[in-house]
Design a protein around this motif. Structure first.
Motif, PDB file in Angstrom:
ATOM      1  N   SER A  75      13.629  34.165 -10.557  1.00 15.08           N
ATOM      2  CA  SER A  75      14.576  33.136 -10.133  1.00 15.08           C
ATOM      3  C   SER A  75      15.608  33.709  -9.168  1.00 15.08           C
ATOM      4  O   SER A  75      15.977  33.060  -8.189  1.00 15.08           O
ATOM      5  N   LYS A  76      16.071  34.910  -9.456  1.00 17.44           N
ATOM      6  CA  LYS A  76      17.042  35.552  -8.567  1.00 17.44           C
ATOM      7  C   LYS A  76      16.450  35.751  -7.181  1.00 17.44           C
ATOM      8  O   LYS A  76      17.087  35.448  -6.170  1.00 17.44           O
ATOM      9  N   ALA A  79      16.056  32.358  -5.445  1.00 15.75           N
ATOM     10  CA  ALA A  79      17.340  31.817  -5.015  1.00 15.75           C
ATOM     11  C   ALA A  79      17.894  32.579  -3.821  1.00 15.75           C
ATOM     12  O   ALA A  79      18.501  31.987  -2.921  1.00 15.75           O
ATOM     13  N   VAL A  93      26.454  26.311  -4.419  1.00 16.54           N
ATOM     14  CA  VAL A  93      25.431  26.264  -5.474  1.00 16.54           C
ATOM     15  C   VAL A  93      25.032  27.684  -5.861  1.00 16.54           C
ATOM     16  O   VAL A  93      24.913  28.007  -7.046  1.00 16.54           O
ATOM     17  N   ASP A  94      24.834  28.515  -4.865  1.00 19.46           N
ATOM     18  CA  ASP A  94      24.430  29.900  -5.116  1.00 19.46           C
ATOM     19  C   ASP A  94      25.483  30.648  -5.935  1.00 19.46           C
ATOM     20  O   ASP A  94      25.151  31.373  -6.871  1.00 19.46           O
ATOM     21  N   TRP A  97      25.352  29.338  -9.404  1.00 22.68           N
ATOM     22  CA  TRP A  97      24.068  29.760 -10.000  1.00 22.68           C
ATOM     23  C   TRP A  97      24.167  31.193 -10.518  1.00 22.68           C
ATOM     24  O   TRP A  97      23.726  31.491 -11.613  1.00 22.68           O
ATOM     25  N   TRP A  98      24.739  32.090  -9.729  1.00 23.27           N
ATOM     26  CA  TRP A  98      24.821  33.496 -10.146  1.00 23.27           C
ATOM     27  C   TRP A  98      25.785  33.685 -11.306  1.00 23.27           C
ATOM     28  O   TRP A  98      25.580  34.552 -12.154  1.00 23.27           O
ATOM     29  N   LEU A 100      26.120  31.453 -13.645  1.00 24.77           N
ATOM     30  CA  LEU A 100      25.301  30.974 -14.755  1.00 24.77           C
ATOM     31  C   LEU A 100      24.273  32.025 -15.170  1.00 24.77           C
ATOM     32  O   LEU A 100      24.107  32.334 -16.350  1.00 24.77           O
ATOM     33  N   ARG A 101      23.590  32.597 -14.201  1.00 31.61           N
ATOM     34  CA  ARG A 101      22.597  33.633 -14.492  1.00 31.61           C
ATOM     35  C   ARG A 101      23.250  34.834 -15.172  1.00 31.61           C
ATOM     36  O   ARG A 101      22.669  35.450 -16.069  1.00 31.61           O
ATOM     37  N   HIS A 166      29.724  25.960 -16.202  1.00 31.97           N
ATOM     38  CA  HIS A 166      29.040  26.257 -14.931  1.00 31.97           C
ATOM     39  C   HIS A 166      28.018  25.170 -14.592  1.00 31.97           C
ATOM     40  O   HIS A 166      27.865  24.804 -13.426  1.00 31.97           O
ATOM     41  N   LEU A 170      27.897  23.002 -11.280  1.00 33.00           N
ATOM     42  CA  LEU A 170      26.682  22.975 -10.467  1.00 33.00           C
ATOM     43  C   LEU A 170      26.229  21.534 -10.214  1.00 33.00           C
ATOM     44  O   LEU A 170      25.887  21.167  -9.084  1.00 33.00           O
TER      45      LEU A 170
END
Length: 180
Positions: A75-76, A79, A93-94, A97-98, A100-101, A166, A170
């Protein structure tokens, strides 16, 4: 083992019948020997089965975490290579997203530590069963494992709490920018 090795017998095959009878006799001998175990031997057998069962569960959990870790890595990469005409929204978003990851990765790291702690505790229990360690060492391993379990559970709760925020952020960015 007896049930797993059960062959299909054809009608009238004397050789298979004799082989089956020999297997039944071996099973009878094994069951008879198991019935003669002392209370300590029976307890030891139960503990050994429990340890083996838990080790199989830990192996399954480690495999599952490995799948999550692989998915996270994939996923990383996906993305990072993702490009769009809506650069500003995508950067937002990015960024979320990070975050959240990162929350999930932190929990996965803690879960791996918990699996390792359980693995060590079960190894200590197996060593105790073979009289190569003392009960106080087993108790200490148990205490360490419980401390790691408690810490991991706290990290999971905190990670989900932060992840929920998050996810809301998002969703707002995606909806506001009409990204998809």
């Amino acid at each position: 083992q007896f049930v797993r090795e059960q062959p299909e017998m054809q009608h009238g095959n004397f050789t298979e019948a004799v082989a089956f009878l020999a297997r039944v006799q071996r099973l009878h001998g094994s069951l008879g020997a198991a019935g003669r175990l002392s209370a300590t031997g029976k307890a030891s057998a139960v503990v050994a089965q429990g340890v083996q069962h838990m080790q199989r569960l830990l192996k399954t959990e480690a495999h599952t975490l490995g799948i999550y870790r692989d998915h996270s890595t994939h996923s990383k990469r996906a993305a990072q290579s993702w490009a769009s005409g809506r650069a500003q929204a995508m950067v937002a978003v990015d960024t979320v997203w990070w975050k959240l990851r990162s929350e999930f990765d932190d929990y996965i790291d803690a879960a791996e530590e918990q699996i390792q702690a359980y693995r060590e505790a079960f190894e200590m229990l197996a060593a105790y069963r073979h009289c190569s360690t003392g009960f106080s060492q087993v108790q200490e391993a148990y205490r360490r494992t419980e401390a790691v379990r408690s810490a991991t559970h706290s990290k999971l709760k905190a990670a989900w709490r932060r992840a929920a925020a998050h996810l809301g952020e998002l969703a707002a960015i995606i909806a506001d920018a009409d990204v998809f």
